[in-house]
Design a protein around this motif. Structure first.
Motif, PDB file in Angstrom:
ATOM      1  N   ARG A  31      95.942 145.503  73.323  1.00 46.34           N
ATOM      2  CA  ARG A  31      97.354 145.719  73.889  1.00 46.34           C
ATOM      3  C   ARG A  31      97.609 145.275  75.319  1.00 46.34           C
ATOM      4  O   ARG A  31      98.781 144.641  75.663  1.00 46.34           O
ATOM      5  CB  ARG A  31      97.696 147.072  73.749  1.00 46.34           C
ATOM      6  N   ASP A  32      96.606 145.403  76.290  1.00 42.31           N
ATOM      7  CA  ASP A  32      97.036 145.103  77.648  1.00 42.31           C
ATOM      8  C   ASP A  32      97.142 143.511  77.657  1.00 42.31           C
ATOM      9  O   ASP A  32      98.280 142.914  78.199  1.00 42.31           O
ATOM     10  CB  ASP A  32      95.832 145.249  78.479  1.00 42.31           C
ATOM     11  N   VAL A  35     100.616 142.597  76.112  1.00 41.40           N
ATOM     12  CA  VAL A  35     101.615 142.576  76.943  1.00 41.40           C
ATOM     13  C   VAL A  35     101.927 141.687  78.078  1.00 41.40           C
ATOM     14  O   VAL A  35     103.151 141.081  78.344  1.00 41.40           O
ATOM     15  CB  VAL A  35     101.639 144.273  77.598  1.00 41.40           C
ATOM     16  N   ALA A 124      94.745 140.661  82.329  1.00 37.65           N
ATOM     17  CA  ALA A 124      95.599 141.768  81.964  1.00 37.65           C
ATOM     18  C   ALA A 124      95.009 143.169  82.545  1.00 37.65           C
ATOM     19  O   ALA A 124      95.016 144.315  81.738  1.00 37.65           O
ATOM     20  CB  ALA A 124      95.613 141.915  80.611  1.00 37.65           C
ATOM     21  N   HIS A 126      95.182 146.402  84.704  1.00 43.88           N
ATOM     22  CA  HIS A 126      96.297 147.386  85.053  1.00 43.88           C
ATOM     23  C   HIS A 126      95.889 148.414  86.103  1.00 43.88           C
ATOM     24  O   HIS A 126      94.454 148.557  86.314  1.00 43.88           O
ATOM     25  CB  HIS A 126      97.192 147.888  83.929  1.00 43.88           C
ATOM     26  N   ILE A 161     100.027 142.004  85.666  1.00 38.89           N
ATOM     27  CA  ILE A 161     100.484 143.436  85.389  1.00 38.89           C
ATOM     28  C   ILE A 161      99.501 144.740  86.071  1.00 38.89           C
ATOM     29  O   ILE A 161      99.623 145.877  85.464  1.00 38.89           O
ATOM     30  CB  ILE A 161     100.306 143.833  83.701  1.00 38.89           C
ATOM     31  N   LEU A 164     101.350 148.344  86.284  1.00 41.49           N
ATOM     32  CA  LEU A 164     101.426 149.173  85.005  1.00 41.49           C
ATOM     33  C   LEU A 164     100.367 149.971  85.087  1.00 41.49           C
ATOM     34  O   LEU A 164      99.133 149.525  85.452  1.00 41.49           O
ATOM     35  CB  LEU A 164     101.662 148.346  83.956  1.00 41.49           C
ATOM     36  N   ARG A 166      98.022 152.713  82.199  1.00 43.12           N
ATOM     37  CA  ARG A 166      97.851 152.751  80.877  1.00 43.12           C
ATOM     38  C   ARG A 166      98.849 153.085  79.885  1.00 43.12           C
ATOM     39  O   ARG A 166      99.279 152.741  78.737  1.00 43.12           O
ATOM     40  CB  ARG A 166      96.436 153.273  80.471  1.00 43.12           C
ATOM     41  N   VAL A 169     101.650 150.831  79.642  1.00 47.98           N
ATOM     42  CA  VAL A 169     101.502 149.669  78.615  1.00 47.98           C
ATOM     43  C   VAL A 169     101.764 150.105  77.373  1.00 47.98           C
ATOM     44  O   VAL A 169     102.288 149.478  76.380  1.00 47.98           O
ATOM     45  CB  VAL A 169      99.988 149.149  78.842  1.00 47.98           C
TER      46      VAL A 169
END
Length: 445
Positions: A31-32, A35, A124, A126, A161, A164, A166, A169
């Motif tokens: 997912r990270d 995004v 990625a 965060h 990112i 951001l 978790r 995200v």
């Protein structure tokens, strides 16, 4: 909606790359990174996607590879992928699978970046990754540098990112219906980072629900402290580290006046490879008799009456390459002869000669002095040993260590501590078809 404006502001604020720059995005399919890819696309940034298959979870890994390929196609951006035998590389190097995967992917990312003219590599990470990094560093022991967390930019690696956390995200993924692949290994507490993620941080968040925000504020303070330390070091260096020919002289009275002493002396001498343990030894020896010697790879520090004398190890010799066709090379006061033989001859009980399985060699080989972090698996043993520890156990004098020729394979493995002991991984076995015999001779110079 995607937080495109925040994304662009973060890139500008931290000067991650110049306007119009080309970005290579490392995308695992999780997912990270998904995004990250969508934000790059929405922001109109020229980028490509790079994906590594480490073949650790064969079925999942193939699915992730196909998913990222389709993601790149849907976003209409270039796609690059490769397969690695991460487990095999980890075994070969004697390191963890995680370390192996990290080394392999960053080396490959850089190859792709350079070959296809990208300006930087985006990963990625965060805020939660940064929190985990700080907690890991604190658990293992760290200085100020280990407290600043993950930097938004480190050389050509950027983390766009990092603004951001978790939860944010996850909300972006849910609100925008983004598809991603779930790595099953993330749920396991086998790895230290996952243990922190699943067991420690949730407990900390019970004490402080805004843990990520608190850490983010603390990180800024630590970075500012690091800047202050750099300013102080820049003031001290010209005063304490005084060039004197090929040496650097450090006034002992000036060292004694440092406050905080250990922190500042370690920071001043760290570029020369002196460890914290050696710094502690230096400090405890300042009032003792002259003549004590402290060492780091390539450097020695001698305690004189009123000063410390820092110099390069005089015995250090330039690295020599051995190519496949070479029959002899000279290294410092040594000559090495290479004998090629089709029969699996084994040299025994001669520390000045070594038989090696020829098929295990990757050219060019190197003959060089030992380096900090070098290790080998001593012949007849299964565990690895640092060369520095081996030298201590063999009681090799300080001024002789840098003279010893270290034979190194093209993949970085130490094959032989010349004149002392070979590595178990390169011995001749019943399966060996061809050997190379290395003979070491002292030259009469």
């Amino acid at each position: 909606m995607l937080p495109v404006q925040q994304f662009e502001n973060f890139i500008t604020q931290h000067r991650l790359f110049e306007p119009g720059g080309r970005v290579l995005a490392a995308v695992s399919g999780g997912r990270d990174s998904v995004v990250l890819a969508h934000l790059l696309k929405q922001a109109g940034i020229d980028f490509g996607i790079a994906h590594c298959n480490f073949q650790l979870r064969p079925t999942e890994a193939l699915a992730e590879q196909e998913f990222t390929k389709n993601l790149a196609k849907s976003l209409d951006v270039p796609f690059y992928t490769t397969n690695f035998d991460a487990a095999g590389y980890a075994h070969q190097k004697g390191i963890s699978t995680q370390m192996a995967a990290r080394a392999l992917r960053y080396e490959w990312f850089e190859q792709i970046r350079y070959s296809f003219n990208y300006d930087c590599i985006a990963v990625a990470h965060h805020q939660n990754d940064s929190v985990e990094t700080i907690l890991l560093n604190l658990t293992r022991g760290t200085g100020i540098a280990g407290m600043h967390g993950i930097l938004p930019k480190n050389g050509l690696i950027i983390r766009p990112i990092l603004f951001l956390n978790r939860d944010e995200v996850d909300a972006i993924v849910a609100d925008n219906g983004l598809q991603y692949m779930e790595d099953s290994s993330n749920a396991s507490s086998k790895y230290a980072r996952n243990k922190l993620r699943h067991e420690v941080i949730p407990r900390l968040k019970e004490l402080n629900p805004k843990l990520e925000e608190t850490f983010d504020n603390n990180i800024e303070r630590f970075r500012e402290l690091e800047q202050l330390l750099d300013i102080r070091l820049n003031e001290l260096r010209p005063r304490l580290l005084v060039p004197y020919g090929d040496e650097i002289h450090i006034n002992i009275a000036a060292v004694k006046s440092l406050s905080p002493q250990r922190l500042l002396l370690f920071a001043l001498l760290n570029p020369y490879g002196f460890s914290e343990t050696v710094i502690n030894d230096i400090i405890s020896s300042l009032d003792k008799h002259s003549g004590r010697v402290f060492e780091a790879p390539g450097y020695v520090m001698v305690l004189d009456r009123n000063k410390l004398i820092l110099s390069k190890s005089k015995a250090a010799v330039d690295t020599v390459l051995i190519n496949r066709e070479d029959s002899e090379v000279t290294y410092g006061n040594y000559k090495i002869n290479l004998l090629h033989d089709d029969s699996p001859l084994i040299v025994k009980d001669n520390p000045m000669a070594l038989s090696v399985d020829a098929e295990a060699l990757i050219y060019p080989l190197q003959v060089r002095s030992w380096q900090h972090g070098d290790y080998f698996i001593p012949m007849g043993m299964t565990g690895r040993k640092k060369l520095s520890d081996y030298f201590v156990s063999e009681k090799i004098p300080v001024n002789q260590k840098d003279q010893i020729p270290i034979l190194v394979n093209g993949n970085g493995d130490v094959i032989w501590i010349g004149g002392y002991r070979p590595d178990e991984r390169y011995k001749v076995s019943a399966l060996t078809k061809k050997v190379i015999i290395f003979e070491l001779y002292m030259l009469n110079l």
